[in-house]
Design a protein around this motif. Structure first.
Motif, PDB file in Angstrom:
ATOM      1  N   GLN A 176       1.206  -7.548   6.136  1.00  0.00           N
ATOM      2  CA  GLN A 176       0.448  -7.081   4.979  1.00  0.00           C
ATOM      3  C   GLN A 176      -1.005  -7.449   5.199  1.00  0.00           C
ATOM      4  OE1 GLN A 176       2.495 -10.428   2.494  1.00  0.00           O
ATOM      5  NE2 GLN A 176       0.843  -9.703   1.178  1.00  0.00           N
ATOM      6  N   GLY A 177      -1.891  -6.719   4.536  1.00  0.00           N
ATOM      7  CA  GLY A 177      -3.316  -6.988   4.672  1.00  0.00           C
ATOM      8  C   GLY A 177      -4.120  -5.775   4.287  1.00  0.00           C
ATOM      9  N   TYR A 178      -5.426  -5.949   4.294  1.00  0.00           N
ATOM     10  CA  TYR A 178      -6.318  -4.882   3.833  1.00  0.00           C
ATOM     11  C   TYR A 178      -6.326  -3.676   4.773  1.00  0.00           C
ATOM     12  CZ  TYR A 178      -8.296  -7.349  -0.153  1.00  0.00           C
ATOM     13  OH  TYR A 178      -8.461  -7.947  -1.373  1.00  0.00           O
ATOM     14  N   LEU A 179      -5.824  -3.859   5.998  1.00  0.00           N
ATOM     15  CA  LEU A 179      -5.705  -2.686   6.875  1.00  0.00           C
ATOM     16  C   LEU A 179      -4.796  -1.646   6.232  1.00  0.00           C
ATOM     17  CD1 LEU A 179      -6.169  -1.270   9.629  1.00  0.00           C
ATOM     18  CD2 LEU A 179      -4.158  -2.504  10.479  1.00  0.00           C
ATOM     19  N   PHE A 180      -3.792  -2.085   5.518  1.00  0.00           N
ATOM     20  CA  PHE A 180      -2.821  -1.169   4.893  1.00  0.00           C
ATOM     21  C   PHE A 180      -3.151  -0.914   3.423  1.00  0.00           C
ATOM     22  CE2 PHE A 180      -0.666  -3.614   8.222  1.00  0.00           C
ATOM     23  CZ  PHE A 180      -0.359  -2.581   9.102  1.00  0.00           C
ATOM     24  N   ALA A 181      -3.427  -1.965   2.672  1.00  0.00           N
ATOM     25  CA  ALA A 181      -3.769  -1.792   1.259  1.00  0.00           C
ATOM     26  C   ALA A 181      -4.185  -3.138   0.679  1.00  0.00           C
ATOM     27  CB  ALA A 181      -2.587  -1.247   0.474  1.00  0.00           C
ATOM     28  N   PRO A 182      -5.160  -3.140  -0.245  1.00  0.00           N
ATOM     29  CA  PRO A 182      -5.495  -4.367  -0.962  1.00  0.00           C
ATOM     30  C   PRO A 182      -4.471  -4.575  -2.084  1.00  0.00           C
ATOM     31  CG  PRO A 182      -6.821  -2.570  -1.793  1.00  0.00           C
ATOM     32  CD  PRO A 182      -5.987  -1.998  -0.665  1.00  0.00           C
ATOM     33  N   PRO A 183      -4.523  -5.684  -2.789  1.00  0.00           N
ATOM     34  CA  PRO A 183      -3.681  -5.830  -3.987  1.00  0.00           C
ATOM     35  C   PRO A 183      -4.025  -4.724  -4.991  1.00  0.00           C
ATOM     36  CG  PRO A 183      -4.576  -7.965  -3.337  1.00  0.00           C
ATOM     37  CD  PRO A 183      -5.275  -6.933  -2.499  1.00  0.00           C
TER      38      PRO A 183
END
Length: 598
Positions: free
Chosen positions: A579-586
């Motif tokens: 998980q991480g901002y590469l895929f999506a933020p919260p």
């Protein structure tokens, strides 16, 4: 009182005795009355000061050469006094020099005759009343005299017992009954005096507070008897390290305070703190279970810190809690920046209680994906606070203030209820994805998570499958109480809930936890992932974590993936999820499944 003419008991003399409350004046009245009646030169009170020893305490009417023996202590088997003590009855010697009880120093002082009578209370001999002649007695005590001596001796016994009781009460009023250290009352008394002397002498004075890291766990695991014994051990070890004029006090629970007077420089204070810290870095327990002990200390220095007595203690406390927040087993000097942070923390605690009532809390959701495809496999619920003044706050901005308070338990209950409501909505829409929630340290310590979860499930009107709920435990908080963490994990698994170890790699002996804890997955801390492309050492560490997890049949999830390069490296290492901002933020709930509904 006349010589022999008053063979009966002198009532006025007894009245004077019973009206006198001061032990010193009381003895002088008693000694004067008996010496006058018996035509003796004076009297002394010989007390049992310690086991096997007698010491002179009070004198009346005795010559200077005899009183020079005032500090004399002797074996309680010697002399007329020793004989009377062990016989538990009066002994009269009319020719002292020729008696088998004669002691050379008293013969040299001119003592010619002696009458020693044991002073008793509660069946114990407390002292010896010794009546002395330095001339040949004109007469011997008769039965009336002996009755008077017995009566006065009883009075002296009662007075001495009262005196000891008052001393003990004063001791209890100023000392901690468990450890024998000073208590808060005595500390304040000495602190005020020390502050005055520091100004007068132009010297420094330090106030240090410290407590035992994880003392609650020690009590829970070893029992309160062992916990109390540890407090006594702490007092003894610290007392051995400080000067005679320094004051060690127990403030309550496992918190102690230390007052260091007459200090010339900060280095002296720091040296004492380091000696204490090392002296209390021990293991405590039984042959079956040993727990590592450490302490956190905070200190402030007067008159640099020019607060009043209670303010100095409060400031030292603030520094101590900063030391605990920084990981414990350290000492920190108070700064005014700490005071501002503590005041802000106090405000946050009050505001957070209202936030729960006002509905200011919300969960945001960050997808956990299969990193090779980007497909969402689950989501992590991340707490946010819609603060009316400061805007949207993340946990690092407020969790430190509410951890270990009643609000943290209320927060866990809110998170459980919110997560179950979200799962009910998702499952109602045909979305059967797992939702992970984070547990506070308090959940591990108080063993209430599964109980709260069962109660919330029972009260829910929706049919929720708890197998779609996962919990994440921060590795650092887990290793502080490994047994409680194991019990919590087993309870979760019994309900069908999966357990992940969060921030993996940041705790001591991380790989060992794969074997000792029955977890389902690890979440590799973002600090390792962020440097993958630049640090070969981090690539080796991450690869070893992934390989170890696979060897134990545990899923590995990489946190904080922000670049394609990091993602490709993780795929090459065999990592499947991340998980991480590469895929999506919260994301807010309504945005999470926009492109993910099957």
């Amino acid at each position: 009182m006349d010589d022999k003419s008053s063979g009966s008991i002198d009532i006025e003399f007894l009245h004077r005795l019973v009206r006198e409350l001061d032990i010193g004046r009381f003895f002088h009245i008693a000694a004067e009355g008996l010496a006058t009646r018996l035509s003796a030169d004076g009297a002394a009170l010989i007390v049992r000061e310690e086991p096997g020893r007698l010491r002179y305490r009070f004198f009346h009417g005795l010559p200077a050469r005899y009183q020079s023996l005032a500090a004399y202590a002797f074996d309680d088997r010697l002399g007329v006094a020793g004989a009377a003590l062990h016989a538990r009855q009066p002994i009269l010697i009319t020719d002292y020099a020729a008696s088998p009880y004669a002691l050379p120093e008293y013969v040299e002082s001119g003592l010619t005759a002696s009458l020693c009578s044991p002073v008793m209370a509660d069946g114990r001999v407390l002292a010896i009343l010794a009546i002395s002649w330095f001339h040949v007695p004109r007469r011997l005590p008769d039965p009336d005299d002996m009755r008077m001596i017995a009566l006065v001796t009883d009075f002296v016994g009662a007075a001495l017992h009262r005196y000891h009781t008052e001393q003990r009460l004063r001791e209890l009023a100023m000392h901690d009954p468990l450890t024998g250290a000073a208590n808060r009352n005595l500390l304040y008394d000495r602190l005020n005096h020390a502050m005055t002397m520091a100004i007068r002498r132009e010297r420094l004075m330090a106030v240090i507070t410290f407590d035992i890291d994880n003392f609650k766990m020690i009590n829970d695991k070893l029992g309160h008897t062992m916990g109390d014994a540890l407090l006594v051990e702490v007092r003894q070890r610290v007392q051995d390290l400080i000067r005679v004029g320094d004051t060690l006090a127990r403030l309550g629970g496992d918190e102690f305070a230390l007052l260091l007077e007459d200090v010339s420089r900060y280095g002296e204070i720091e040296a004492v703190i380091e000696r204490i810290r090392q002296a209390l870095r021990i293991r405590w327990g039984t042959a079956a279970l040993q727990i590592a002990v450490s302490i956190s200390l905070g200190y402030t220095v007067y008159p640099v810190d020019a607060g009043a007595d209670q303010a100095l203690l409060h400031n030292a406390d603030i520094a101590m809690y900063e030391a605990k927040r920084a990981g414990g087993h350290r000492g920190l000097l108070f700064t005014h920046a700490m005071a501002l942070a503590a005041a802000h923390k106090g405000d946050l605690i009050l505001e957070f209680g209202r936030a729960l009532e006002r509905g200011e809390l919300v969960l945001y959701y960050q997808p956990i994906v299969e990193i090779s495809t980007g497909e969402i496999v689950s989501a992590e619920g991340l707490l946010r606070w819609h603060h009316p003044v400061h805007g949207l706050l993340a946990p690092p901005q407020f969790m430190g203030a509410i951890e270990h308070t009643y609000n943290s338990l209320k927060l866990d209950a809110w998170v459980i209820a919110e997560a179950l409501a979200v799962l009910a909505r998702w499952q109602g829409q045909g979305i059967f994805k797992k939702l992970h929630i984070n547990l506070s340290t308090s959940s591990i310590e108080n063993h209430r998570f599964c109980e709260t979860l069962r109660r919330t499930l029972a009260a829910s009107s929706a049919a929720i499958d708890p197998r779609y709920l996962g919990v994440e435990l921060v590795e650092w908080s887990t290793i502080q109480d490994i047994e409680s963490a194991r019990a919590l994990i087993m309870d979760c698994r019994a309900l069908g809930i999966s357990v992940a170890l969060d921030d993996f790699g940041t705790g001591y002996a991380s790989l060992q936890h794969l074997r000792s804890l029955p977890i389902d997955s690890i979440k590799i801390d973002r600090s390792f992932v962020s440097e993958l492309a630049r640090e070969p050492a981090d690539r080796i560490l991450v690869q070893s974590m992934i390989s170890a997890a696979q060897a134990f049949g545990i899923e590995a999830v990489a946190e904080g993936i922000e670049t394609k390069e990091q993602n490709q490296l993780l795929i090459a290492m065999g990592c499947i999820y991340g998980q991480g901002y590469l895929f999506a933020p919260p994301l807010a709930e309504e945005a999470l499944w926009v492109d993910a509904i099957p």
